[in-house]
Design a protein around this motif. Structure first.
Motif, PDB file in Angstrom:
ATOM      1  N   GLU A 123       0.834  -1.199   0.000  1.00  0.00           N
ATOM      2  CA  GLU A 123       0.000   0.000   0.000  1.00  0.00           C
ATOM      3  C   GLU A 123       0.867   1.248   0.000  1.00  0.00           C
ATOM      4  OE1 GLU A 123      -1.980  -2.987   2.930  1.00  0.00           O
ATOM      5  OE2 GLU A 123       0.030  -2.186   2.522  1.00  0.00           O
ATOM      6  N   CYS A 144      -2.642   0.261  -4.055  1.00  0.00           N
ATOM      7  CA  CYS A 144      -2.146  -1.070  -3.692  1.00  0.00           C
ATOM      8  C   CYS A 144      -1.563  -1.696  -4.944  1.00  0.00           C
ATOM      9  CB  CYS A 144      -3.283  -1.925  -3.148  1.00  0.00           C
ATOM     10  SG  CYS A 144      -2.857  -3.648  -2.859  1.00  0.00           S
ATOM     11  N   TRP A 189     -10.381  -3.298   0.525  1.00  0.00           N
ATOM     12  CA  TRP A 189      -9.678  -2.472   1.515  1.00  0.00           C
ATOM     13  C   TRP A 189     -10.352  -2.667   2.869  1.00  0.00           C
ATOM     14  CZ3 TRP A 189      -5.292   0.228   0.583  1.00  0.00           C
ATOM     15  CH2 TRP A 189      -4.959   0.508  -0.750  1.00  0.00           C
ATOM     16  N   ARG A 225      -9.834  -1.506   7.177  1.00  0.00           N
ATOM     17  CA  ARG A 225      -9.157  -0.569   8.070  1.00  0.00           C
ATOM     18  C   ARG A 225      -9.291  -1.046   9.506  1.00  0.00           C
ATOM     19  NH1 ARG A 225     -13.173   4.730   7.605  1.00  0.00           N
ATOM     20  NH2 ARG A 225     -14.932   3.876   8.809  1.00  0.00           N
ATOM     21  N   ARG A 244     -10.735  -5.175  12.735  1.00  0.00           N
ATOM     22  CA  ARG A 244     -10.510  -4.799  11.349  1.00  0.00           C
ATOM     23  C   ARG A 244     -11.846  -4.859  10.603  1.00  0.00           C
ATOM     24  NH1 ARG A 244      -5.135  -7.035   8.537  1.00  0.00           N
ATOM     25  NH2 ARG A 244      -4.430  -6.226  10.550  1.00  0.00           N
ATOM     26  N   TYR A 289      -4.992   1.365   7.069  1.00  0.00           N
ATOM     27  CA  TYR A 289      -5.745   0.819   5.947  1.00  0.00           C
ATOM     28  C   TYR A 289      -4.932  -0.294   5.284  1.00  0.00           C
ATOM     29  CZ  TYR A 289      -9.294   4.396   6.317  1.00  0.00           C
ATOM     30  OH  TYR A 289     -10.331   5.185   6.773  1.00  0.00           O
ATOM     31  N   TYR A 290      -5.607  -1.417   5.045  1.00  0.00           N
ATOM     32  CA  TYR A 290      -4.961  -2.600   4.504  1.00  0.00           C
ATOM     33  C   TYR A 290      -5.558  -2.986   3.157  1.00  0.00           C
ATOM     34  CZ  TYR A 290      -3.273  -3.292   9.278  1.00  0.00           C
ATOM     35  OH  TYR A 290      -2.676  -3.145  10.508  1.00  0.00           O
ATOM     36  N   CYS A 291      -4.695  -3.316   2.233  1.00  0.00           N
ATOM     37  CA  CYS A 291      -5.092  -3.904   0.961  1.00  0.00           C
ATOM     38  C   CYS A 291      -5.257  -5.404   1.169  1.00  0.00           C
ATOM     39  CB  CYS A 291      -4.001  -3.607  -0.063  1.00  0.00           C
ATOM     40  SG  CYS A 291      -4.211  -4.389  -1.669  1.00  0.00           S
ATOM     41  N   ALA A 292      -6.253  -5.976   0.530  1.00  0.00           N
ATOM     42  CA  ALA A 292      -6.526  -7.395   0.718  1.00  0.00           C
ATOM     43  C   ALA A 292      -6.925  -8.041  -0.598  1.00  0.00           C
ATOM     44  CB  ALA A 292      -7.635  -7.582   1.742  1.00  0.00           C
ATOM     45  N   TRP A 320      -2.646 -10.150   2.584  1.00  0.00           N
ATOM     46  CA  TRP A 320      -2.750  -8.831   3.214  1.00  0.00           C
ATOM     47  C   TRP A 320      -1.518  -8.004   2.888  1.00  0.00           C
ATOM     48  CZ3 TRP A 320      -7.110  -7.354   5.663  1.00  0.00           C
ATOM     49  CH2 TRP A 320      -7.946  -8.332   6.207  1.00  0.00           C
ATOM     50  N   ARG A 334       0.828  -4.671   4.309  1.00  0.00           N
ATOM     51  CA  ARG A 334       1.292  -4.322   5.651  1.00  0.00           C
ATOM     52  C   ARG A 334       0.526  -3.148   6.246  1.00  0.00           C
ATOM     53  NH1 ARG A 334       7.874  -5.022   6.021  1.00  0.00           N
ATOM     54  NH2 ARG A 334       7.910  -7.246   5.531  1.00  0.00           N
ATOM     55  N   GLY A 335      -0.181  -2.431   5.420  1.00  0.00           N
ATOM     56  CA  GLY A 335      -1.003  -1.329   5.908  1.00  0.00           C
ATOM     57  C   GLY A 335      -0.346   0.025   5.732  1.00  0.00           C
TER      58      GLY A 335
END
Length: 123
Positions: free
Chosen positions: A5, A21, A35, A37, A44, A93-96, A113, A115-116
Motif C-alpha cells: 500500500e 495497492c 480495503w 481498516r 478490522r 488501511y490494509y489492501c486485501a 494482506w 502491511r497497511g
C-alpha cells in the motif's frame, strides 16, 4: 505474493486522500480485492470491495458516497479514493486479496494482506 500500500498520511477533516495497492507475485484480474481498516482498539473492518471490473463494488454505509474503489487489472493495482475524510476514518488501511474467489465478505475471505498504511484525520 506481495501487496504494497501507499498514499497514507495526515490530513484535516474534509480533505481527500488516495490510497494505492500494488500486487506482485500473481495477477488478481479474476479475483475480488478489497480495503480494510483498523483503528486502535477496534476490529478490522471492511470498507470497500471490488470484483473483476470496477462497477462491481460494495461499501458499508459509513463510507458510501465518500470512498471509491477502483482497479487496473492490466497493472495489477487497486486504488481507494477517499473524500470528505472525518476523524473517525483514522485507522491503518490494509489492501486485501483472495485466492481464486469472486467476493470478499470479511477478514475470513482474505488470503493476502498488505502491511497497511496509516491514515490520520484531525480537526
Amino acid at each position: 505474493v506481495q501487496l504494497v500500500e501507499s498514499g497514507g498520511g495526515s490530513v484535516q477533516a474534509g480533505d481527500s486522500l488516495r490510497l494505492s495497492c500494488a500486487a506482485s507475485g500473481r495477477t488478481f484480474g479474476g479475483d475480488a480485492m478489497g480495503w480494510f481498516r483498523q483503528a486502535p482498539g477496534k476490529e478490522r473492518e471492511l470498507v470497500a470491495t471490488i470484483r473483476r471490473i470496477s462497477d462491481n463494488t460494495w461499501y458499508p454505509d459509513s463510507v458510501k458516497g465518500r470512498f471509491t474503489v477502483s482497479r487496473d487489472n492490466a497493472k495489477n493495482t487497486m486504488s481507494l479514493q477517499m473524500n470528505s475524510l472525518q476523524p473517525e476514518d483514522t485507522a491503518v488501511y490494509y489492501c486485501a486479496a483472495c485466492n481464486w474467489c469472486s467476493s470478499i465478505l470479511d477478514v475470513n475471505s482474505v488470503d493476502y494482506w498488505g502491511r497497511g498504511t496509516q491514515v490520520t484525520v484531525s480537526w
